[in-house]
Design an enzyme around this catalytic site. Sequence first.
Site, short mmCIF file in Angstrom:
data_model
loop_
_atom_site.label_atom_id
_atom_site.label_comp_id
_atom_site.label_asym_id
_atom_site.label_seq_id
_atom_site.Cartn_x
_atom_site.Cartn_y
_atom_site.Cartn_z
N CYS A 2 0.86 -1.17 0.00
CA CYS A 2 0.00 0.00 0.00
C CYS A 2 0.90 1.23 0.00
CB CYS A 2 -0.86 0.04 1.26
SG CYS A 2 -1.81 -1.45 1.52
N ARG A 27 1.40 1.48 -5.96
CA ARG A 27 1.54 0.51 -4.86
C ARG A 27 0.22 -0.17 -4.52
NH1 ARG A 27 6.38 1.55 -2.22
NH2 ARG A 27 5.69 0.35 -0.42
N TRP A 78 -3.77 -1.81 -1.28
CA TRP A 78 -3.72 -3.07 -2.05
C TRP A 78 -4.15 -4.12 -1.05
CZ3 TRP A 78 -3.13 -4.07 -7.05
CH2 TRP A 78 -2.88 -5.38 -7.44
N ASN A 104 1.07 0.20 5.95
CA ASN A 104 1.47 -0.64 4.81
C ASN A 104 2.24 -1.81 5.39
OD1 ASN A 104 2.52 -1.72 2.42
ND2 ASN A 104 4.27 -0.33 2.47
N GLY A 105 1.79 -3.03 5.09
CA GLY A 105 2.48 -4.22 5.61
C GLY A 105 1.46 -5.24 6.07
N GLU A 484 9.97 -20.87 -17.74
CA GLU A 484 9.78 -19.45 -17.46
C GLU A 484 10.98 -18.63 -17.97
OE1 GLU A 484 7.36 -17.74 -16.86
OE2 GLU A 484 8.09 -15.88 -16.00
N LYS A 488 10.63 -15.60 -20.62
CA LYS A 488 11.09 -14.24 -20.32
C LYS A 488 11.99 -13.73 -21.44
CE LYS A 488 8.92 -13.03 -17.93
NZ LYS A 488 7.85 -13.62 -17.17
N GLU A 491 9.86 -12.97 -24.62
CA GLU A 491 8.90 -11.87 -24.62
C GLU A 491 9.54 -10.50 -24.47
OE1 GLU A 491 5.81 -11.94 -21.61
OE2 GLU A 491 7.18 -12.66 -20.08
N HIS A 507 15.58 -36.62 -28.51
CA HIS A 507 14.48 -37.08 -29.37
C HIS A 507 14.16 -36.05 -30.45
CE1 HIS A 507 13.92 -40.50 -26.78
NE2 HIS A 507 13.91 -39.68 -25.73
N LYS A 606 -0.45 -6.37 -20.55
CA LYS A 606 -0.30 -6.90 -19.19
C LYS A 606 -1.42 -7.88 -18.87
CE LYS A 606 1.57 -7.22 -15.12
NZ LYS A 606 2.72 -8.12 -15.09
O1 M6R Z 1 -2.71 -12.32 -15.22
P1 M6R Z 1 -2.34 -13.74 -15.59
O2 M6R Z 1 -1.42 -14.36 -14.64
O3 M6R Z 1 -3.56 -14.58 -15.83
O4 M6R Z 1 -1.59 -13.61 -16.97
C1 M6R Z 1 -1.23 -14.73 -17.69
C2 M6R Z 1 -0.31 -14.40 -18.82
O5 M6R Z 1 -0.94 -13.55 -19.74
C3 M6R Z 1 0.98 -13.74 -18.34
O6 M6R Z 1 1.63 -14.55 -17.41
C4 M6R Z 1 1.92 -13.49 -19.52
O7 M6R Z 1 2.39 -14.70 -20.01
C5 M6R Z 1 3.04 -12.56 -19.14
N1 M6R Z 1 3.41 -11.78 -20.26
C6 M6R Z 1 4.26 -13.26 -18.67
O8 M6R Z 1 5.33 -12.44 -18.45
#
Ligand code: M6R
Length: 611
Positions: A2, A27, A78, A104-105, A484, A488, A491, A507, A606
């Site tokens: 927060c 925040r 939050w 906040n916490g 992951e 990363k 993307e 394979h 996002k």
């Molecule tokens: O909000 P969500 O966790 O449901 O989002 C899922 C994906 O869209 C999200 O993880 C996406 O792959 C990101 N770009 C990963 O960095």
Amino acid sequence: MCGIIGYVGEKDCVSILLNGLKRLEYRGYDSSGIAVLNKEDNRNEISMVKRVGNLKKLEKALSKKEMKGSLGIGHTRWATHGKPHRLNAHPHLDCKNEILLVHNGIIENWGPLKNELISRGHKFISETDTEVLVHLVEDYYNGDLVKAVRKALSKVEGSYAIVVMSKKSPNQLVGARQDSPLVVGLGNGENYLASDIPAVLEHTNKFLIIEQGEIANITKDKVEIYDRNEKLVNKSPFETNWDISSAEKEGYEDFMLKEIMEQSIAVRETYRSHVYKYKISLDESNLPIDIIKNIKKIFIVACGTSLHAGYVVKGVVERFARIPVDVEIASEFRYKDPIIPNPSLVIAISQSGETIDTIAAIREAKRKNAWILTISNVMESSAVRESDGAVYTFAGPEIGVAASKTHTAQIMICYLLSLYLAKVRGEITSAETAYYLNILKEVPSKIKSVLDNHSKIKELANIYYKFPDFIFIGRKYGFPAVMEGALKLKEISYIHAEAYPAGEMKHGPIALVGENCPVVAIADDSSVYNKILGNISEVKARNAPVVALTTIGNEKIKNLVDHVIEVPKIPEEFSAIINVVPLQLFAYEIAKKLGCNVDQPRNLAKTVTVE
Ligand code: M6R
């Protein structure tokens, strides 16, 4: 996470507080509130406005209300304990409506404290952990607000940054901090307290940092800071040359880097809000005990990074709770007419809780009578509302499009959930639970030590950024982290990267490997270490440059691979939460070297609310 702010001076502070909160909105923004004390004609009148929703809602409400005061506090929330609701919004008040507090916490022992305070006659109106603080201060207030705050804080366990004001001390603000940030902004005939510098940067560039355990007593022309032993601390103010936009990123170049660096805090807060005295509490999940005991199968539905957290769930739930788990790509789930035996638990993982594919998978599972549990970073998100129960990560808002801190917070929840299920099903004892929780408690400091190694990872990125293709390999608990790591890199740097379980390389994918296709391998201490060494030898034999992520102290592997990234030792079941962090940094540094916009990578959003 927060944002909090306080003002003491001679100006009318409503707009100062509101503008400060706008700077802190990153925040948290599910509800907010401002309270001021009007001292004109000695009337000492408190006015307070709180609203659910973002700060625009609060701004609108304030514009309709006559509100004046030269002492005030504000908060943007939050939600952690208690859903976004006007009663749960801060500031919180004591029973006599004289003391006000923003926080906040997370107060970990709020439950027992609340019961104790209720038995002493205190009336609570919110579901928050914070409210116990203001009632404690009320209990101890005897004309000295600093003393009352100190005594109140001596009763609490957890993290806090707080600002307190009282009708009875109309010229004073008291702030305190433990594990959540708090700064003092020094003005001329006025002073400020805030979660961070940007909140008050338009009024001053002179600051003092409140350190762990310190309490600040602030009037318009005096700032006193006391340490844990009640001794006055002499601090020299520093001047910042930040501009507002760099300040919001707290000096980091991008939100993504800031969020990567915040991971030890995100993970610690997530742990703390679900564990108290070696007991895991997942109360908000509403998961009925008979469902847990009788579940035949668990399905995970999720997308992207959250899907990778799903693979972590599979590993640990199968290991500890001995329940079979299927990980399902949410966008596929509803089209495959899934066979869901009864009773089954469907766990939807979504940091935003708004991903339409995940919500559609929830609806499909519901249609087939599964019990739905959502893991989300956002209370009251659509996925949460459509589920039977929810468990939250407490990572705070994530602004960078590429998930980082929400992912490690998800993994922490996965670990806690698996231990919780295992305990309820009698697969592990209380002593074993405590043993594993002790290991998890150390995770934030282990993550911090990885983050402290940032410059070494940057050096590696400066070598590897030129390659057009990468392969990431891992086995067993190492596989979710490489998935992951590859995502990363793709993307944010637009470099082609694939993740494979290392044994699968032979394979087919090994045909891609050569001097232009580096391999990033997880080779930490684990039951499959020798197997992965074999896989690394296979790709080395085909001239692939190899970066191995390995446990600190493994000197031998350095003879086999080109470069190593060292990670602290942790039992293999819990390694994903550590191993993914250097891979995030590796991708970040490569993307930066290539001049990419890491916060807003091309073609991505996002939150994906379209199919
Ligand atoms: O909000 P969500 O966790 O449901 O989002 C899922 C994906 O869209 C999200 O993880 C996406 O792959 C990101 N770009 C990963 O960095």
